[in-house]
Design an enzyme around this catalytic site. Structure first.
Site, PDB file in Angstrom:
ATOM      1  N   ARG A  22       0.826  -1.216   0.000  1.00 41.47           N
ATOM      2  CA  ARG A  22       0.000   0.000   0.000  1.00 41.47           C
ATOM      3  C   ARG A  22       0.854   1.258   0.000  1.00 41.47           C
ATOM      4  O   ARG A  22       0.604   2.183  -0.784  1.00 41.47           O
ATOM      5  CB  ARG A  22      -0.959   0.014   1.195  1.00 41.47           C
ATOM      6  N   ASN A  40      -6.018  -2.501   2.283  1.00 40.23           N
ATOM      7  CA  ASN A  40      -6.045  -3.957   2.407  1.00 40.23           C
ATOM      8  C   ASN A  40      -7.485  -4.407   2.522  1.00 40.23           C
ATOM      9  O   ASN A  40      -8.346  -3.676   3.016  1.00 40.23           O
ATOM     10  CB  ASN A  40      -5.289  -4.411   3.657  1.00 40.23           C
TER      11      ASN A  40
END
Length: 95
Positions: A22, A40
């Site tokens: 990320r 996520n």
């Protein structure tokens, strides 16, 4: 955003959590001048919404298929998405 803005929804599968995926995507998207978010998912995948210039969006999709060095990307699902009024690219909490 302008008439050439492209928006895509991504779902990335593989070993993509706990490997700086990320944060790396935020860095890449920011470098490319894109807006949107990444997070996520509880199922172990990573989800992102990305928008901006078509070439930049495609560059991020290409990057997403590789990810950061520690990741193992098994697949990336790409779908059209609606344009939203984001002004930057964010890392969101897990959904």
């Amino acid at each position: 955003m302008n008439d050439d803005t492209l928006a895509r929804h991504l779902r990335i599968h593989g070993h993509v959590q706990g490997v700086y995926y990320r944060a790396s995507m935020v860095e890449q998207a920011t470098r490319l001048g894109l807006h949107g978010w990444v997070r996520n998912r509880a199922d172990g995948s990573v989800e992102a919404r990305v928008q901006g210039a078509p070439a930049a969006v495609q560059a991020l999709i290409d990057w997403a298929r590789r990810g950061p060095p520690q990741a193992r990307v098994d697949g990336v699902d790409v779908a059209a998405a609606a344009i939203e009024p984001w002004d930057r690219f964010l890392q969101r909490d897990t959904a």
